[in-house]
Design a protein around this motif. Structure first.
Motif, short mmCIF file in Angstrom:
data_model
loop_
_atom_site.label_atom_id
_atom_site.label_comp_id
_atom_site.label_asym_id
_atom_site.label_seq_id
_atom_site.Cartn_x
_atom_site.Cartn_y
_atom_site.Cartn_z
N ALA A 1 -6.31 2.87 3.24
CA ALA A 1 -4.89 2.74 3.59
C ALA A 1 -4.09 3.88 2.96
CB ALA A 1 -4.34 1.39 3.14
N PHE A 2 -4.39 4.20 1.70
CA PHE A 2 -3.71 5.29 1.01
C PHE A 2 -3.93 6.61 1.74
CE2 PHE A 2 -4.49 8.89 -1.83
CZ PHE A 2 -3.19 9.13 -2.25
N LYS A 3 -5.16 6.90 2.10
CA LYS A 3 -5.46 8.18 2.76
C LYS A 3 -4.73 8.30 4.10
CE LYS A 3 -9.78 9.24 0.46
NZ LYS A 3 -9.42 10.53 -0.11
N LYS A 4 -4.70 7.23 4.85
CA LYS A 4 -3.97 7.26 6.12
C LYS A 4 -2.47 7.35 5.88
CE LYS A 4 -7.67 5.32 8.80
NZ LYS A 4 -8.13 4.40 9.81
N ALA A 5 -1.97 6.71 4.82
CA ALA A 5 -0.55 6.78 4.49
C ALA A 5 -0.14 8.21 4.14
CB ALA A 5 -0.23 5.84 3.34
N VAL A 6 -1.00 8.92 3.42
CA VAL A 6 -0.72 10.31 3.07
C VAL A 6 -0.58 11.15 4.34
CG1 VAL A 6 -1.70 12.40 2.01
CG2 VAL A 6 -1.72 10.23 0.76
N ALA A 7 -1.49 10.96 5.28
CA ALA A 7 -1.45 11.73 6.53
C ALA A 7 -0.18 11.41 7.33
CB ALA A 7 -2.69 11.44 7.37
N ILE A 8 0.18 10.14 7.39
CA ILE A 8 1.39 9.75 8.13
C ILE A 8 2.64 10.27 7.44
CG2 ILE A 8 2.78 7.77 8.87
CD1 ILE A 8 0.06 6.26 9.21
N ALA A 9 2.68 10.17 6.12
CA ALA A 9 3.84 10.67 5.36
C ALA A 9 3.98 12.18 5.54
CB ALA A 9 3.70 10.31 3.89
N ASP A 10 2.86 12.88 5.55
CA ASP A 10 2.87 14.33 5.74
C ASP A 10 3.42 14.70 7.12
OD1 ASP A 10 2.34 17.03 4.95
OD2 ASP A 10 0.50 16.98 6.15
N ARG A 11 2.95 14.04 8.16
CA ARG A 11 3.41 14.32 9.52
C ARG A 11 4.90 14.02 9.70
NH1 ARG A 11 -1.39 11.70 11.13
NH2 ARG A 11 -0.23 9.84 11.67
N ASN A 12 5.39 13.02 8.97
CA ASN A 12 6.78 12.59 9.13
C ASN A 12 7.72 13.15 8.06
OD1 ASN A 12 7.03 10.22 11.30
ND2 ASN A 12 5.02 10.13 10.35
N GLU A 13 7.17 13.93 7.12
CA GLU A 13 7.94 14.43 5.99
C GLU A 13 8.67 13.27 5.31
OE1 GLU A 13 10.40 17.64 7.34
OE2 GLU A 13 8.68 18.83 7.96
N ALA A 14 7.92 12.19 5.07
CA ALA A 14 8.47 10.95 4.54
C ALA A 14 8.21 10.83 3.04
CB ALA A 14 7.83 9.76 5.25
N THR A 15 8.93 9.91 2.43
CA THR A 15 8.67 9.53 1.04
C THR A 15 7.54 8.50 1.05
OG1 THR A 15 10.96 9.90 0.37
CG2 THR A 15 9.64 8.44 -1.02
N LEU A 16 6.54 8.73 0.21
CA LEU A 16 5.44 7.80 0.07
C LEU A 16 5.66 6.97 -1.18
CD1 LEU A 16 2.70 6.85 1.19
CD2 LEU A 16 1.62 8.54 -0.32
N ASN A 17 5.82 5.67 -1.01
CA ASN A 17 6.03 4.74 -2.11
C ASN A 17 4.73 3.99 -2.38
OD1 ASN A 17 9.10 4.87 -2.48
ND2 ASN A 17 8.86 4.54 -0.27
N LEU A 18 4.09 4.31 -3.49
CA LEU A 18 2.82 3.68 -3.86
C LEU A 18 3.12 2.45 -4.71
CD1 LEU A 18 0.97 6.93 -4.93
CD2 LEU A 18 0.62 5.65 -2.82
N ILE A 19 2.58 1.31 -4.29
CA ILE A 19 2.89 0.04 -4.93
C ILE A 19 1.63 -0.65 -5.41
CG2 ILE A 19 4.00 -2.21 -4.60
CD1 ILE A 19 5.89 0.11 -3.99
N ASN A 20 1.66 -1.15 -6.65
CA ASN A 20 0.62 -2.05 -7.13
C ASN A 20 1.32 -3.27 -7.71
OD1 ASN A 20 -1.14 -3.09 -9.61
ND2 ASN A 20 -2.50 -2.26 -8.05
N ILE A 21 0.96 -4.43 -7.20
CA ILE A 21 1.54 -5.68 -7.67
C ILE A 21 0.53 -6.37 -8.58
CG2 ILE A 21 2.59 -7.89 -7.04
CD1 ILE A 21 4.09 -5.55 -5.83
N ILE A 22 0.92 -6.63 -9.80
CA ILE A 22 0.08 -7.40 -10.71
C ILE A 22 0.38 -8.86 -10.45
CG2 ILE A 22 -0.46 -7.90 -13.11
CD1 ILE A 22 0.38 -4.96 -13.71
N ASP A 23 -0.59 -9.54 -9.89
CA ASP A 23 -0.42 -10.93 -9.47
C ASP A 23 -0.46 -11.82 -10.70
OD1 ASP A 23 -0.37 -13.41 -8.29
OD2 ASP A 23 -1.89 -12.92 -6.78
N THR A 24 0.70 -12.21 -11.18
CA THR A 24 0.81 -13.00 -12.41
C THR A 24 0.14 -14.36 -12.28
OG1 THR A 24 3.01 -13.69 -11.70
CG2 THR A 24 2.88 -11.85 -13.25
#
Length: 148
Positions: free
Chosen positions: A21-44
């Protein structure tokens, strides 16, 4: 009609599917000149009961999340992305990603892996990706295949 994404949120948990998912997100963000927000949720909920016996669990989860996101951020920047942000949050991934974070970040695309690390929860109450698809107010890309 051309659809351009500007705020892409990608949820990563260290699983193989989230890496895809990350690798595809990088490609999509690059094509769209978008901000990539990387999220990790620690499930309490996952470690709350155990933490009573071992206080270091929260610290280890935080350290793992920070290292994971730092590595992904570096990889995204090496791929040419100009705008990469990282977020470590605590709570339920099911609600945090699709409701809280997507709204706060004004995400217009959420990208996640089809399955993650928590197979027990997926079996009992459904997957995080399934919940994101049902409750998100923006487009969702659920990644099932490696980057080709």
């Amino acid at each position: 009609m051309t659809l351009v994404y500007k705020q892409i949120l990608v949820a990563v948990d260290g699983s193989e599917e989230s890496k895809w998912a990350f690798k595809k997100a990088v490609a999509i963000a690059d094509r769209n000149e978008a901000t990539l927000n990387l999220i990790n949720i620690i499930d309490t909920r996952s470690y709350a009961a155990v933490e009573a016996y071992d206080r270091s669990i929260a610290e280890r989860a935080q350290k793992f999340a920070e290292e994971l996101l730092s590595d992904y951020k570096l990889e995204a920047e090496k791929a040419g992305l100009q705008h990469v942000k990282v977020f470590v949050e605590y709570g339920s991934p099911k609600t945090m990603i699709s409701r809280d974070l997507s709204k706060r970040l004004e995400a217009d695309l959420i990208i996640c892996g089809a399955t993650g690390l928590n197979a027990v929860e997926r079996f009992l109450i459904g997957s995080v990706s399934e919940n994101i698809v049902r409750s998100a107010k923006c487009d969702v890309l659920v990644v099932r295949t490696p980057e080709e």
